[in-house]
Design an enzyme around this catalytic site. Structure first.
Site, PDB file in Angstrom:
ATOM      1  N   TYR A  18       0.648  -1.223  -0.299  1.00  0.00           N
ATOM      2  CA  TYR A  18      -0.291  -0.118   0.378  1.00  0.00           C
ATOM      3  C   TYR A  18       0.966   1.474  -0.106  1.00  0.00           C
ATOM      4  CZ  TYR A  18      -3.775   2.773   1.213  1.00  0.00           C
ATOM      5  OH  TYR A  18      -4.357   4.212   1.103  1.00  0.00           O
ATOM      6  N   HIS A  22       1.621   4.037  -3.260  1.00  0.00           N
ATOM      7  CA  HIS A  22       0.439   5.579  -2.485  1.00  0.00           C
ATOM      8  C   HIS A  22       2.176   7.027  -3.272  1.00  0.00           C
ATOM      9  CE1 HIS A  22      -2.419   4.796  -1.829  1.00  0.00           C
ATOM     10  NE2 HIS A  22      -3.237   5.365  -1.623  1.00  0.00           N
ATOM     11  N   TYR A  41      -4.810  15.351   1.896  1.00  0.00           N
ATOM     12  CA  TYR A  41      -4.377  14.559   2.293  1.00  0.00           C
ATOM     13  C   TYR A  41      -4.313  13.107   3.023  1.00  0.00           C
ATOM     14  CZ  TYR A  41      -7.977   9.764   1.023  1.00  0.00           C
ATOM     15  OH  TYR A  41      -8.273   8.803   0.862  1.00  0.00           O
ATOM     16  N   TRP A  76      -7.122   3.765 -10.700  1.00  0.00           N
ATOM     17  CA  TRP A  76      -6.426   3.687  -9.572  1.00  0.00           C
ATOM     18  C   TRP A  76      -7.419   3.061  -8.358  1.00  0.00           C
ATOM     19  CZ3 TRP A  76      -2.264   4.654  -7.800  1.00  0.00           C
ATOM     20  CH2 TRP A  76      -2.200   4.678  -5.761  1.00  0.00           C
ATOM     21  N   TRP A  77      -8.848   2.793  -8.453  1.00  0.00           N
ATOM     22  CA  TRP A  77      -8.901   1.670  -7.682  1.00  0.00           C
ATOM     23  C   TRP A  77      -9.195   0.285  -8.161  1.00  0.00           C
ATOM     24  CZ3 TRP A  77     -14.564   5.343  -7.336  1.00  0.00           C
ATOM     25  CH2 TRP A  77     -14.241   5.749  -6.356  1.00  0.00           C
TER      26      TRP A  77
END
EC number: 5.1.3.32
Length: 107
Positions: A18, A22, A41, A76-77
């Protein structure tokens, strides 16, 4: 400006992946988030529960509701779906969090 928070769930053992994904976030996704009004964010990880806690600040005229229609957001999802809890369409499962305390500055 408005700040929202929500919880997501990472699959066990996927923290490093993850973070890696990112760290290499696509510039066009960053642009889409900024264009939608996202100003800050941050995502935090709880290793005991595999929960991700997101805190997002957006401007008052944000267009975040339009993000799911963007190709870059859908891609992206799709890219993240194998490492976190998602719906059938790969949208991350999100649980909104309610604010219970805020300290803006010390006097």
């Amino acid at each position: 400006m408005e700040t929202i928070a929500f919880r997501m769930v990472l699959n066990p053992g996927m923290r490093e992946e993850y973070e890696r994904r990112h760290a290499q976030i696509w510039p066009e996704l960053v642009d889409a988030l900024h264009n939608a009004g996202v100003r800050d964010y941050r995502i935090f990880f709880d290793p005991d529960s595999n929960h991700l806690f997101a805190i997002l600040t957006r401007n008052s005229h944000h267009t975040m509701d339009e993000l799911p229609q963007l190709d870059v957001m859908r891609k992206w999802w799709d890219y993240m779906a194998d490492i976190m809890h998602t719906g059938p369409d790969h949208t991350p499962v999100q649980q909104p969090l309610e604010p219970v305390f805020h300290l803006n500055s010390l006097s």
